[in-house]
Design an enzyme around this catalytic site. Sequence first.
Site, PDB file in Angstrom:
ATOM      1  N   GLY A   1     -20.460   8.926  16.688  1.00 30.13           N
ATOM      2  CA  GLY A   1     -20.322   7.698  16.300  1.00 30.13           C
ATOM      3  C   GLY A   1     -21.344   6.780  16.339  1.00 30.13           C
ATOM      4  O   GLY A   1     -22.182   6.849  17.100  1.00 30.13           O
TER       5      GLY A   1
ATOM      6  N   GLY B   1     -33.060  13.236  45.803  1.00 29.65           N
ATOM      7  CA  GLY B   1     -32.170  12.130  45.859  1.00 29.65           C
ATOM      8  C   GLY B   1     -31.116  12.318  46.883  1.00 29.65           C
ATOM      9  O   GLY B   1     -30.191  13.227  46.658  1.00 29.65           O
TER      10      GLY B   1
ATOM     11  N   GLY C   1     -28.597  10.208  47.043  1.00 25.75           N
ATOM     12  CA  GLY C   1     -27.476   9.207  46.667  1.00 25.75           C
ATOM     13  C   GLY C   1     -26.246  10.205  46.606  1.00 25.75           C
ATOM     14  O   GLY C   1     -26.104  11.232  46.983  1.00 25.75           O
TER      15      GLY C   1
ATOM     16  N   ILE D   1     -24.269  11.601  44.321  1.00 26.10           N
ATOM     17  CA  ILE D   1     -24.556  13.002  43.548  1.00 26.10           C
ATOM     18  C   ILE D   1     -25.164  14.113  44.433  1.00 26.10           C
ATOM     19  O   ILE D   1     -24.574  15.319  44.476  1.00 26.10           O
ATOM     20  CB  ILE D   1     -24.797  12.910  42.157  1.00 26.10           C
ATOM     21  CG1 ILE D   1     -23.804  11.976  41.362  1.00 26.10           C
ATOM     22  CG2 ILE D   1     -25.034  14.161  41.429  1.00 26.10           C
ATOM     23  CD1 ILE D   1     -24.093  11.603  40.052  1.00 26.10           C
TER      24      ILE D   1
ATOM     25  N   GLU E   1     -35.494  12.253  50.174  1.00 25.13           N
ATOM     26  CA  GLU E   1     -35.178  10.953  49.457  1.00 25.13           C
ATOM     27  C   GLU E   1     -36.176  10.049  49.731  1.00 25.13           C
ATOM     28  O   GLU E   1     -36.715   9.760  50.920  1.00 25.13           O
ATOM     29  CB  GLU E   1     -33.824  10.477  50.274  1.00 25.13           C
ATOM     30  CG  GLU E   1     -33.562   8.895  50.286  1.00 25.13           C
ATOM     31  CD  GLU E   1     -33.304   8.446  48.954  1.00 25.13           C
ATOM     32  OE1 GLU E   1     -32.483   9.182  48.069  1.00 25.13           O
ATOM     33  OE2 GLU E   1     -34.030   7.497  48.348  1.00 25.13           O
TER      34      GLU E   1
ATOM     35  N   ALA F   1     -31.240  14.897  41.260  1.00 24.35           N
ATOM     36  CA  ALA F   1     -29.880  13.756  41.272  1.00 24.35           C
ATOM     37  C   ALA F   1     -30.654  12.279  41.626  1.00 24.35           C
ATOM     38  O   ALA F   1     -30.273  11.842  42.828  1.00 24.35           O
ATOM     39  CB  ALA F   1     -29.233  14.486  42.419  1.00 24.35           C
TER      40      ALA F   1
ATOM     41  N   ARG G   1     -28.293   7.923  37.334  1.00 27.36           N
ATOM     42  CA  ARG G   1     -28.129   7.985  36.032  1.00 27.36           C
ATOM     43  C   ARG G   1     -28.475   6.837  34.937  1.00 27.36           C
ATOM     44  O   ARG G   1     -28.498   5.679  35.686  1.00 27.36           O
ATOM     45  CB  ARG G   1     -26.725   8.240  35.936  1.00 27.36           C
ATOM     46  CG  ARG G   1     -25.992   9.334  36.558  1.00 27.36           C
ATOM     47  CD  ARG G   1     -24.444   9.819  36.451  1.00 27.36           C
ATOM     48  NE  ARG G   1     -23.848   9.926  34.977  1.00 27.36           N
ATOM     49  CZ  ARG G   1     -24.129  10.910  34.444  1.00 27.36           C
ATOM     50  NH1 ARG G   1     -24.647  12.138  35.026  1.00 27.36           N
ATOM     51  NH2 ARG G   1     -23.726  11.062  33.237  1.00 27.36           N
TER      52      ARG G   1
ATOM     53  N   ASP H   1     -19.756   3.300  32.095  1.00 27.99           N
ATOM     54  CA  ASP H   1     -21.271   3.364  32.520  1.00 27.99           C
ATOM     55  C   ASP H   1     -22.290   2.886  31.758  1.00 27.99           C
ATOM     56  O   ASP H   1     -23.480   2.532  32.193  1.00 27.99           O
ATOM     57  CB  ASP H   1     -21.436   4.782  32.570  1.00 27.99           C
ATOM     58  CG  ASP H   1     -21.179   5.348  33.890  1.00 27.99           C
ATOM     59  OD1 ASP H   1     -20.052   4.817  34.455  1.00 27.99           O
ATOM     60  OD2 ASP H   1     -21.573   6.697  34.304  1.00 27.99           O
TER      61      ASP H   1
ATOM     62  N   HIS I   1       3.662   7.131  62.229  1.00 20.11           N
ATOM     63  CA  HIS I   1       3.095   7.912  63.102  1.00 20.11           C
ATOM     64  C   HIS I   1       3.282   9.251  63.267  1.00 20.11           C
ATOM     65  O   HIS I   1       4.560   9.486  63.044  1.00 20.11           O
ATOM     66  CB  HIS I   1       3.107   7.349  64.713  1.00 20.11           C
ATOM     67  CG  HIS I   1       2.794   7.915  65.910  1.00 20.11           C
ATOM     68  ND1 HIS I   1       1.264   7.885  66.180  1.00 20.11           N
ATOM     69  CD2 HIS I   1       3.167   8.957  66.647  1.00 20.11           C
ATOM     70  CE1 HIS I   1       1.247   8.770  67.109  1.00 20.11           C
ATOM     71  NE2 HIS I   1       2.212   9.425  67.393  1.00 20.11           N
TER      72      HIS I   1
END
Length: 475
Positions: free
Chosen positions: A123, A191, A193, A195, A214, A279, A282, A322, A454
């Site tokens: 689209g 990374g 993080g 992910i 990292e 990773a 994003r 996102d 409990h």
Amino acid sequence: MADQQYDVVVIGAGPAGYVAAIRCAQLGLNTACVDQWRDGSGRASLGGTCLNVGCIPSKALLESSHYFHHIKHQAKEHGIAVEGASIDVPAMQKRKRKVVQGLTQGIEGLFKKNNVKRFVGRGSLAGTGRVAVRPVNDGDDDEQIQAKHIIIATGSVPLTLSAAPIDQQRIVDSTGALEFEEAPGRLGVIGAGVIGLELGTVWNRVGSRVIILEALDDFLPAVDQEIAQEALKSLKRQGLDIRLGAKVIDTGRASSGVTVSYEQGAVQERLEIDKLIVAIGRKPNTEGLNAEAAGLKMDQRGFIEVDEQCRTSLGGVYAIGDVVRGPMLAHKGSEEGIAVAERIAGQSGHVNYEAIPWVIYTWPEIAWVGKNEQQLKQAGVDYRAGVFPFLASGRARGMGESTGRVKILGDSKSDRILGVHIFGPQASELIAEAVTAMEFDASTEDLARTVHAHPTLSEAIHEAALAADGRAIHI
Ligand code: FAD
Ligand code: AMP
């Protein structure tokens, strides 16, 4: 052919877009949803990143690998002898694909049930109130759709690192890392993080030797640091080799794998591994949307600019998920989708950005909502903390899962809950109570006076709330 006309056209059918489309249809709006996703076999598949290559397949693999790890390493303490346990990775992958397919097809069913018209293709914005759909077969003409309202939910894609170009064979992104048909012998992850930790965990459990590099010196800087430090120790004990302050600067091909060069302080190190997962985060995805030509304003990092109500710079055009500011989480996008649908229908939809839960699905899991101690200190807020370790929880002990703790932070004067941080078994489920409490503006005293069954893990939340007032019973 005359243009088709809709009240709402949603571009993108991830958890933001498909939820928005269904809610619009529920509210009586004539709705269409355009999505271009193709699965590995070329089949159009709804659900976006989350269902196809994100939340769902990663959790399916985490579950399978958790069982395997449990059988190999923890069953014995329960008196269960299992000899020669092995993992059939292709079978694990087959199960994952079945889970994904069941859910993506489920959305097709939901679209039919709710009368959402589905368009398969790309689209793009084609003038005021118009969306062009480029069909799957490039030779076909674009379809033109008219819409009173447009909701953009085009999601995000993995960030790339020029020092480690993705070939989806040796150097893979998160999508490739969900597809390994055997556990790599030595696996590097760039990374630490959300992910990187989740994918590293999956393959560590099924036998890979995992090294996570990292760049930052701090581990999970967005997480409450008391929780993050306990998690770091626990993950290292599980065999994850997490190297902080390690910035990857170059990669190359080795005979059968990859070489990785990284800087750690003044020292330059080199690793040889079989596979490498990149990773590093994003980025928002607006490719092919014709956003700039349409005059859609974007910020410097490529996110579509929106106000509190997800309205873009173009009249009648909203953006959610996102592709806009805020945490890149499926449930955040879905809630924005619902809120926008309700606003379009003349209602007053709302998202409480202060009470969005975060989860990292390692084991134990890490989950939190609201502010952490370092944020409160920085803001000069006067708070008090209540902490309760799972070591003192009868249920956790019975499960053999007593690592971790619950921490509740409350305002010193009003006692209002400001944040809840959990490292522990099923933290992803436990955090829901904290989110509800915060949504209702509860105080730590409210939680302390709430009856918890409990023995349950949730008693740790109760005890942490009591601890905020110095009156925990079991510690
Ligand atoms: P997406 O899910 O990215 O969907 C966007 C859709 O729009 C896609 O189908 C795309 O093909 C389509 N599209 C894009 N442009 C066009 C166009 N021009 N025309 C038509 N269609 C278009 N989040 C969590 O909350 N919990 C988790 O446990 C979790 N785990 C994750 C694990 C991994 C490995 C990854 C990669 C992500 C994970 N996430 C998780 C993040 C989550 O997947 C995203 O936050 C979520 O998918 C965002 O939803 P969205 O609808 O905004 O976008
Ligand atoms: P997240 O944003 O949660 O997906 O985490 C991505 C992580 O990757 C962050 O903690 C970054 O600091 C880290 N990162 C980014 N670039 C590099 C690099 N070149 N080497 C090592 N780590 C990196």
